[in-house]
Design a protein around this motif. Structure first.
Motif: not given
Length: 337
Positions: A296-297, A309-311, A268-270, A18-22
């Motif tokens: 999308l990001r 977005g961030r929220q 790989h990320m998962m 979540a942090g990595r993808l903002q």
């Protein structure tokens, strides 16, 4: 659900990703342990087989076409409930997937062509032989059983709602395409607790097999031609299910098509875990939801249009684990993001 061996699959919070993808929150419903079959398909095909058994135990012959996971579910249920089983595979289905199905006692028939060709051949042979087709896609005059398959998938979504109790609802849900059965079931079942006005539902398909996207654009079912070469074997479908398309068309906010490279990156990320994230084994079709979020990001205009977005609070579904272990190892050895 009262079946022997039933247990809810985990809903995993992924704060690191979540942090990595903002985004504010990211959850993954992980279907890799479902009934020991490795995918959400264990819910749909098996449920439909049980519904058809009735008084025909011992005399019912069920048949289906599959890319792997649906056929494995049907074969497992046929053995469990005492039916004979015939599974149609096209040429590109791996030997490992074939063996996983055959292990449950199913008779295998290989055909030339694509998944959709296998669907048609299975239907023709079943009509001639008096078999019962257990398909997750519908066609004119054949809708009852696909609806049963979709009803089975709602076990997954009801677990999600129970597991997210006390959490703010997701703002974005990513759903894999294929013929549309899982996406339609999720939309129909989640739209009450997570209404369309508050939650964006985003459909994800392979670039070479985006039949739902094409159909939504045309406002009618569209058949995709060609070999549909993609590592996302479970989503390599050229024709949508009409009953699923109707539901999907009424509910999705966007449909996107992704390439294999993005899916491998998502796998790989998962698998990496860390920063509070569990390690998740996701097959290519299972990682498609995260791959859609990655796509999308990287597109600011699309993010603005979808208010991503961030929220945002994002839900993805890992629809399969390493149901083809050799293919999984090969793709995981293809390099890390």
């Amino acid at each position: 659900m009262s079946w022997e061996g039933y247990a809810p699959t985990p809903l995993r919070a992924l704060p690191g990703l979540a942090g990595r993808l903002q985004v504010a929150h990211l959850w993954c419903k992980d279907e890799g342990s479902r009934f020991g079959l490795g995918s959400f398909k264990a819910l749909g095909g098996a449920y439909a087989v049980r519904e058809q058994i009735g008084s025909k135990r011992g005399s019912l012959v069920v048949a289906c076409a599959t890319e792997g996971n649906h056929g494995r579910s049907v074969a497992w249920a046929a053995r469990r409930f005492g039916a004979q089983c015939i599974i149609y595979l096209h040429a590109r289905v791996s030997e490992a997937r074939e063996q996983a199905i055959a292990n449950y006692g199913a008779s295998i028939r290989r055909i030339v062509g694509t998944y959709d060709d296998a669907v048609r051949q299975c239907a023709v042979d079943a009509e001639r032989e008096g078999w019962t087709v257990i398909s997750d896609t519908s066609w004119a005059g054949y809708e009852e059983i696909p609806r049963s398959v979709m009803a089975g998938y709602t076990v997954l979504t009801r677990e999600i709602v129970e597991q997210m109790a006390g959490e703010a609802p997701p703002t974005h849900v990513f759903l894999q395409g294929g013929v549309g059965g899982m996406a339609a079931a999720a939309l129909a079942d989640l739209s009450e607790p997570y209404p369309l006005a508050a939650t964006r539902y985003i459909l994800v398909e392979p670039l070479d097999a985006a039949c739902l996207m094409a159909s939504l654009r045309a406002n009618r079912p569209i058949r995709i031609e060609g070999e549909m070469k993609t590592v996302m074997a479970g989503l390599a479908c050229g024709e949508p299910s009409p009953i699923a398309l109707e539901i999907v068309g009424a509910g999705v906010s966007a449909a996107i098509a992704i390439g294999d490279d993005l899916v491998v990156e998502a796998m790989h990320m998962m698998a990496a875990g860390g920063q509070g994230d569990s390690r998740i084994v996701a097959g290519p079709s299972g990682a498609a939801g995260l791959a859609g979020l990655l796509a999308l990001r990287s597109n600011e205009e699309a993010c603005r249009a979808l208010e991503l977005g961030r929220q945002s609070r994002v839900l993805i579904i890992n629809t399969e684990g390493d149901t083809d272990a050799a293919a999984y190892r090969r793709l995981m050895g293809a390099g890390r993001p």
